[in-house]
Design a protein around this motif. Sequence first.
Motif, PDB file in Angstrom:
ATOM      1  N   GLU A 175      -5.721  18.384   8.133  1.00 22.99           N
ATOM      2  CA  GLU A 175      -4.057  18.417   7.089  1.00 22.99           C
ATOM      3  C   GLU A 175      -3.714  17.251   7.905  1.00 22.99           C
ATOM      4  O   GLU A 175      -4.018  16.803   6.324  1.00 22.99           O
ATOM      5  CB  GLU A 175      -3.524  19.539   7.385  1.00 22.99           C
ATOM      6  N   SER A 176      -3.805  17.151   8.974  1.00 22.18           N
ATOM      7  CA  SER A 176      -3.008  15.508   8.250  1.00 22.18           C
ATOM      8  C   SER A 176      -3.579  14.475   7.708  1.00 22.18           C
ATOM      9  O   SER A 176      -3.985  13.398   7.460  1.00 22.18           O
ATOM     10  CB  SER A 176      -2.930  14.789   9.618  1.00 22.18           C
ATOM     11  N   THR A 177      -5.329  14.514   8.546  1.00 23.23           N
ATOM     12  CA  THR A 177      -6.569  13.043   7.359  1.00 23.23           C
ATOM     13  C   THR A 177      -6.264  13.650   6.322  1.00 23.23           C
ATOM     14  O   THR A 177      -6.240  12.419   5.753  1.00 23.23           O
ATOM     15  CB  THR A 177      -7.879  14.190   8.265  1.00 23.23           C
ATOM     16  N   VAL A 178      -6.451  15.244   5.782  1.00 22.45           N
ATOM     17  CA  VAL A 178      -6.529  14.796   4.267  1.00 22.45           C
ATOM     18  C   VAL A 178      -5.514  14.224   3.553  1.00 22.45           C
ATOM     19  O   VAL A 178      -5.526  13.273   2.659  1.00 22.45           O
ATOM     20  CB  VAL A 178      -6.730  16.356   3.633  1.00 22.45           C
ATOM     21  N   VAL A 179      -3.717  14.472   3.849  1.00 21.66           N
ATOM     22  CA  VAL A 179      -2.639  14.017   3.205  1.00 21.66           C
ATOM     23  C   VAL A 179      -2.699  12.260   3.677  1.00 21.66           C
ATOM     24  O   VAL A 179      -2.071  12.003   3.120  1.00 21.66           O
ATOM     25  CB  VAL A 179      -2.039  14.939   4.644  1.00 21.66           C
ATOM     26  N   ARG A 180      -2.811  12.344   5.156  1.00 18.15           N
ATOM     27  CA  ARG A 180      -2.890  10.630   4.569  1.00 18.15           C
ATOM     28  C   ARG A 180      -4.315   9.849   4.175  1.00 18.15           C
ATOM     29  O   ARG A 180      -3.689   9.403   2.964  1.00 18.15           O
ATOM     30  CB  ARG A 180      -3.644  10.122   6.141  1.00 18.15           C
ATOM     31  N   ARG A 181      -4.875  10.810   3.583  1.00 20.28           N
ATOM     32  CA  ARG A 181      -5.829  10.215   2.533  1.00 20.28           C
ATOM     33  C   ARG A 181      -5.393   9.858   1.178  1.00 20.28           C
ATOM     34  O   ARG A 181      -5.479   9.163   0.610  1.00 20.28           O
ATOM     35  CB  ARG A 181      -6.815  10.500   2.811  1.00 20.28           C
ATOM     36  N   GLU A 182      -3.895  11.267   1.093  1.00 13.56           N
ATOM     37  CA  GLU A 182      -3.762  11.589  -0.373  1.00 13.56           C
ATOM     38  C   GLU A 182      -2.500  10.429  -0.399  1.00 13.56           C
ATOM     39  O   GLU A 182      -2.321  10.049  -1.854  1.00 13.56           O
ATOM     40  CB  GLU A 182      -3.037  12.678  -0.462  1.00 13.56           C
ATOM     41  N   LEU A 183      -1.952  10.569   0.592  1.00 10.62           N
ATOM     42  CA  LEU A 183      -0.637   8.952  -0.077  1.00 10.62           C
ATOM     43  C   LEU A 183      -1.057   8.264   0.311  1.00 10.62           C
ATOM     44  O   LEU A 183      -0.697   7.195  -0.219  1.00 10.62           O
ATOM     45  CB  LEU A 183       0.289   9.394   1.847  1.00 10.62           C
ATOM     46  N   ALA A 184      -2.973   7.372   1.232  1.00  8.97           N
ATOM     47  CA  ALA A 184      -3.027   6.146   0.593  1.00  8.97           C
ATOM     48  C   ALA A 184      -3.835   6.412  -0.881  1.00  8.97           C
ATOM     49  O   ALA A 184      -3.919   5.196  -1.759  1.00  8.97           O
ATOM     50  CB  ALA A 184      -4.030   6.133   1.419  1.00  8.97           C
ATOM     51  N   GLU A 185      -3.762   7.748  -0.983  1.00  4.96           N
ATOM     52  CA  GLU A 185      -4.833   7.194  -2.582  1.00  4.96           C
ATOM     53  C   GLU A 185      -2.722   7.077  -3.535  1.00  4.96           C
ATOM     54  O   GLU A 185      -2.982   6.706  -4.759  1.00  4.96           O
ATOM     55  CB  GLU A 185      -5.425   8.761  -3.123  1.00  4.96           C
ATOM     56  N   LEU A 186      -1.923   8.076  -3.515  1.00  7.71           N
ATOM     57  CA  LEU A 186      -0.571   7.908  -4.387  1.00  7.71           C
ATOM     58  C   LEU A 186      -0.138   6.500  -4.086  1.00  7.71           C
ATOM     59  O   LEU A 186       0.107   5.692  -5.324  1.00  7.71           O
ATOM     60  CB  LEU A 186       0.616   8.956  -3.426  1.00  7.71           C
ATOM     61  N   GLU A 187      -0.556   5.283  -3.219  1.00  2.00           N
ATOM     62  CA  GLU A 187      -0.300   4.127  -3.025  1.00  2.00           C
ATOM     63  C   GLU A 187      -0.964   3.229  -4.103  1.00  2.00           C
ATOM     64  O   GLU A 187      -0.247   2.658  -4.949  1.00  2.00           O
ATOM     65  CB  GLU A 187       0.439   3.960  -1.521  1.00  2.00           C
ATOM     66  N   ALA A 188      -2.343   3.871  -3.991  1.00  2.00           N
ATOM     67  CA  ALA A 188      -2.854   2.274  -4.721  1.00  2.00           C
ATOM     68  C   ALA A 188      -3.444   3.159  -5.777  1.00  2.00           C
ATOM     69  O   ALA A 188      -3.701   2.570  -7.228  1.00  2.00           O
ATOM     70  CB  ALA A 188      -4.291   2.933  -4.192  1.00  2.00           C
ATOM     71  N   GLY A 189      -3.239   3.971  -6.757  1.00  4.53           N
ATOM     72  CA  GLY A 189      -3.188   4.583  -7.654  1.00  4.53           C
ATOM     73  C   GLY A 189      -2.147   4.510  -8.968  1.00  4.53           C
ATOM     74  O   GLY A 189      -0.786   4.667  -8.340  1.00  4.53           O
ATOM     75  N   ASP A 190      -1.989   5.416 -10.473  1.00  4.52           N
ATOM     76  CA  ASP A 190      -0.821   5.227 -11.372  1.00  4.52           C
ATOM     77  C   ASP A 190      -1.101   6.183 -11.127  1.00  4.52           C
ATOM     78  O   ASP A 190      -1.855   7.592 -11.577  1.00  4.52           O
ATOM     79  CB  ASP A 190      -1.956   4.668 -12.324  1.00  4.52           C
ATOM     80  N   TYR A 191       0.457   7.053 -10.996  1.00  3.00           N
ATOM     81  CA  TYR A 191       0.003   8.866 -10.900  1.00  3.00           C
ATOM     82  C   TYR A 191       1.706   9.002 -10.924  1.00  3.00           C
ATOM     83  O   TYR A 191       2.713   9.720 -10.578  1.00  3.00           O
ATOM     84  CB  TYR A 191       0.309   9.749  -9.324  1.00  3.00           C
ATOM     85  N   SER A 192       2.094   8.443 -12.482  1.00  8.36           N
ATOM     86  CA  SER A 192       3.262   8.107 -12.954  1.00  8.36           C
ATOM     87  C   SER A 192       3.562   9.021 -14.235  1.00  8.36           C
ATOM     88  O   SER A 192       4.678   8.956 -14.913  1.00  8.36           O
ATOM     89  CB  SER A 192       3.632   6.894 -13.244  1.00  8.36           C
ATOM     90  N   GLY A 193       2.317   9.962 -14.377  1.00  6.97           N
ATOM     91  CA  GLY A 193       2.198  10.522 -15.884  1.00  6.97           C
ATOM     92  C   GLY A 193       3.549  11.825 -15.423  1.00  6.97           C
ATOM     93  O   GLY A 193       3.998  12.578 -14.545  1.00  6.97           O
ATOM     94  N   PRO A 194       2.793  12.883 -16.372  1.00  8.55           N
ATOM     95  CA  PRO A 194       3.184  14.298 -16.026  1.00  8.55           C
ATOM     96  C   PRO A 194       2.982  14.723 -15.177  1.00  8.55           C
ATOM     97  O   PRO A 194       2.088  14.805 -14.335  1.00  8.55           O
ATOM     98  CB  PRO A 194       2.752  15.178 -17.279  1.00  8.55           C
ATOM     99  N   LEU A 195       3.996  15.679 -14.294  1.00  8.35           N
ATOM    100  CA  LEU A 195       4.192  15.639 -12.976  1.00  8.35           C
ATOM    101  C   LEU A 195       2.487  17.297 -12.857  1.00  8.35           C
ATOM    102  O   LEU A 195       2.411  16.648 -12.005  1.00  8.35           O
ATOM    103  CB  LEU A 195       5.070  17.202 -12.705  1.00  8.35           C
ATOM    104  N   LEU A 196       2.510  17.852 -13.620  1.00  8.07           N
ATOM    105  CA  LEU A 196       1.247  18.218 -13.539  1.00  8.07           C
ATOM    106  C   LEU A 196      -0.351  18.180 -13.472  1.00  8.07           C
ATOM    107  O   LEU A 196      -1.163  18.707 -12.210  1.00  8.07           O
ATOM    108  CB  LEU A 196       0.751  19.669 -14.437  1.00  8.07           C
TER     109      LEU A 196
END
Length: 604
Positions: free
Chosen positions: A23-44
């Motif tokens: 789980e930690s490995t996947v969460v770290r990947r997702e957090l890195a993707e959040l930092e690098a990408g644009d996720y500012s649209g609607p939440l869903l």
Amino acid sequence: MTGLSGLFAEPGQAALPRLTPEESTVVRRELAELEAGDYSGPLLDSLRKLAAAVPERVHDDSARVLLRMHEIAGSGNYQSCLSSLPLVRACFELGLVSADSEEGQGPAELIVGRGHIAPSFYAEHYVRGTFPFTPLATLHQGGLTGVIHRDLGFRNTMRYSLGVGVAQAVSLASAMAERGDDRKVVCLAGDGELQEGVVFECLRFAHDAGLTNLVLVVDANDKGIEPLPRPLSRDYLAGYLHRVEEVDGLDAKAVADSLGELLAAPGSAALVCRTRKGDHSFKPKPAEGSAAPAKPAKVSFAATTGRMLADRQKRTGRELAVFTADMANRFGLRGKVPYTNTGLAETLSLGLTLALPERTLKVVATDAMYYMDSLSMLTEATTSVRNLLVLAGRSWGAWGGAHNAANLLGLVMNTRVYEPVTEAEFDACLDRLDHNPDITHVLSTVDAKFDPPGADCSADVDGGVWITPPAAGDLGTALVTFGYATVLVAEANRDLGLPHLHCAALDPELDAETVARLRGSERLLAIEYNGAHGGFGERLRTKYLLPAEVHGVQRDIANRVHDKQLRLHRMSPAQLRELLDGRPSDADGEDRPGEEAPRAAARA
């Protein structure tokens, strides 16, 4: 931080120590993707985008995901969510949970009355690849809310109380029928929820209005928070709906098949799904090899109510009648005093007091929010019942407790509102009721574990007492607090020694000398752990013309554990110490209220 990163990056990082390596490995990947990408649209949409960017699934069974969410959070309504999970799976299979955010696109409209089973939907979204894992690891920790919310795909949502879902379903079914939409409305409800008075009214209306497009899906586990006195009556449902079917609610395929048939068949219907439910609140298993605690865990102040009532009854010999809508555990009533559980029917809890002997002490033990369901009956009770005590348990800030008592009950005739924080204050409030039986006394009893302050208002429950007495002469900074805030401020003030006045009454009667001393301070802080708008501090300002700076909860509740709830509203002792020092209150690095996750107030 904005968008998805602003909601989940910090709580996601904080969750890492509680995760498995996978789980930690996947969460770290997702957090890195959040930092690098644009996720500012609607939440869903952003959640779906992140799930697609990191497609690995750590778990492929939604029941396992649901358990992990609660284990990571250490709290929640796991058994309720697990009970309804097969029903939720069936809704996904039938296309009732759609990726399309526009109404009128699916085979039927879905309304979820069991608002606190949102984690079941999140878990199923995850295994189907439409949710990432990081938000799931932030449940109740400042990230993902545990109750249904419009931003997370629930187009029609109840807000604070069970029974509202059925009302919304009937409203939508009626509107759809009027505009010629021949699809049906599916309402996912619980058998405890069907005890609500509004449900009776809604089903009666649906029958009398001839609605044929309503399908009620009932999670029938024979429990609310406590076991139901009797199983759900199919005959009652059959009296108002065209067809009533029963199915094994633990078999998702059987539920989907039966629900699909009812959607295709003419007429209104109920599908009673027989399920099972364990303890209402999730308790993590102790770690393997961990030693038993050396002493019993401290209980919340609210949970001592049963013992305090029993002690008083023993002293006074007074006849006692206690009614509660599934709240016996919260107030510690079981094994202490006899009580009548009305299920989830708050209006009935008040109604049962109306014809009791005048001298009987009548106690209605309810949640801080639930009495909003029964204001009409509350008005009847406060104007006709003598010796009425309303216990309003609460754990949140702006919603519930003394704040609602002020803004709702305070507008009802013949009420006084208190928030005792010691047993002596609790008893003094009941003494006051003995002497003023025509006045309904509302006691906000806090769901928090704390040591009582060194002084209290029991000698004058309508006045105030100095926790830290002022020195001779004019005051510099002075503090005046209400209820539970006194406990928090006393800790923050321990080394500062500022003059500190505690009040147990929401609308205190202060003597002229005390008012003069407060008015003579260079800086006066009024601090309350309830909504500041129209609350304790503002009453001091308008009633006594005190130049008080009011500090309290400014917004709606957030579905978070208690320590995070304190920090969210700048009420932790560390933040309060900065306030007392006159510094900006940014301790603990908590997001400001405007940056918090979506939330909705719902029964837990």
